[in-house]
Design a protein around this motif. Structure first.
Motif, PDB file in Angstrom:
ATOM      1  N   HIS A   8     -42.740 -30.855 100.336  1.00 38.13           N
ATOM      2  CA  HIS A   8     -42.413 -32.150 100.900  1.00 38.13           C
ATOM      3  C   HIS A   8     -42.772 -33.130  99.871  1.00 38.13           C
ATOM      4  CE1 HIS A   8     -41.370 -34.958 103.936  1.00 38.13           C
ATOM      5  NE2 HIS A   8     -42.601 -35.584 103.941  1.00 38.13           N
ATOM      6  N   SER A  11     -40.742 -33.024  96.824  1.00 42.23           N
ATOM      7  CA  SER A  11     -39.217 -33.536  97.064  1.00 42.23           C
ATOM      8  C   SER A  11     -39.044 -34.873  97.139  1.00 42.23           C
ATOM      9  CB  SER A  11     -38.793 -32.640  98.527  1.00 42.23           C
ATOM     10  OG  SER A  11     -38.765 -31.134  98.280  1.00 42.23           O
ATOM     11  N   GLN A  12     -39.926 -35.443  97.746  1.00 40.25           N
ATOM     12  CA  GLN A  12     -39.949 -36.900  97.830  1.00 40.25           C
ATOM     13  C   GLN A  12     -39.729 -37.677  96.456  1.00 40.25           C
ATOM     14  OE1 GLN A  12     -43.002 -38.213 100.649  1.00 40.25           O
ATOM     15  NE2 GLN A  12     -41.371 -38.163 102.361  1.00 40.25           N
ATOM     16  N   CYS A  39     -36.901 -36.177 104.463  1.00 43.77           N
ATOM     17  CA  CYS A  39     -36.209 -35.752 102.935  1.00 43.77           C
ATOM     18  C   CYS A  39     -34.818 -36.044 103.133  1.00 43.77           C
ATOM     19  CB  CYS A  39     -36.544 -34.544 102.521  1.00 43.77           C
ATOM     20  SG  CYS A  39     -38.647 -34.689 102.064  1.00 43.77           S
TER      21      CYS A  39
END
Length: 161
Positions: A8, A11-12, A39
């Motif tokens: 997470h 991904s950000q 996301c």
């Protein structure tokens, strides 16, 4: 920290660059986007931003003309460098030949010492300036001209005496 949180966070950080990623990391992020609402929103806003940007067509060979004022300024600087060299040489000629009544060896000694005392430091400064702000061709031309003046000008002047 579990693997979901790690993916997470990564991904950000990588969603704005998703189009520049290799396939495998890109697929991992796209799979995470399917499961994570935050996301997904970030990805949608990044896609909207990319689509809102105007697209440039670089297919045609567009020739960019240099700015007229910049070219004039560049030409003016080159003219200034040549003028400074010419004024220093004029001063050396004038100060040496104002004592023309003396013998030729003393006159040439005074002329060569004027070149060493005044022209060499100015030439070094102007060459550094030329190397910094102009292309290599102009630098090498200036360097050759300065070396000819420093080493050969007194011999050329002596031929005319």
């Amino acid at each position: 920290m579990d693997s979901f949180k790690k993916i997470h966070l990564l991904s950000q950080e990588l969603i704005p660059l998703i189009n520049d990623l290799e396939e495998e990391p890109k697929q991992i992020i796209l799979e995470h986007i399917k499961d994570c609402g935050d996301c997904r929103k970030l990805h949608e806003s990044a896609v909207e931003f990319d689509e809102s940007m105007p697209k440039q067509d670089f297919s045609e060979g567009v020739e960019l003309k240099p700015l007229k004022k910049l070219v004039q300024f560049n030409t003016g600087l080159k003219l200034l460098l040549v003028t400074v060299r010419a004024l220093i040489l004029f001063y050396i000629f004038y100060s040496s030949f104002s004592y023309y009544g003396e013998s030729a060896p003393l006159l040439m000694g005074q002329f060569y010492s004027g070149i060493i005392l005044f022209y060499v430091p100015a030439a070094i400064f102007l060459l550094v300036f030329t190397f910094t702000f102009f292309n290599k061709k102009w630098f090498w031309t200036s360097l050759v001209a300065d070396l000819v003046i420093i080493f050969l000008l007194d011999n050329i002047v002596e031929l005319f005496l």
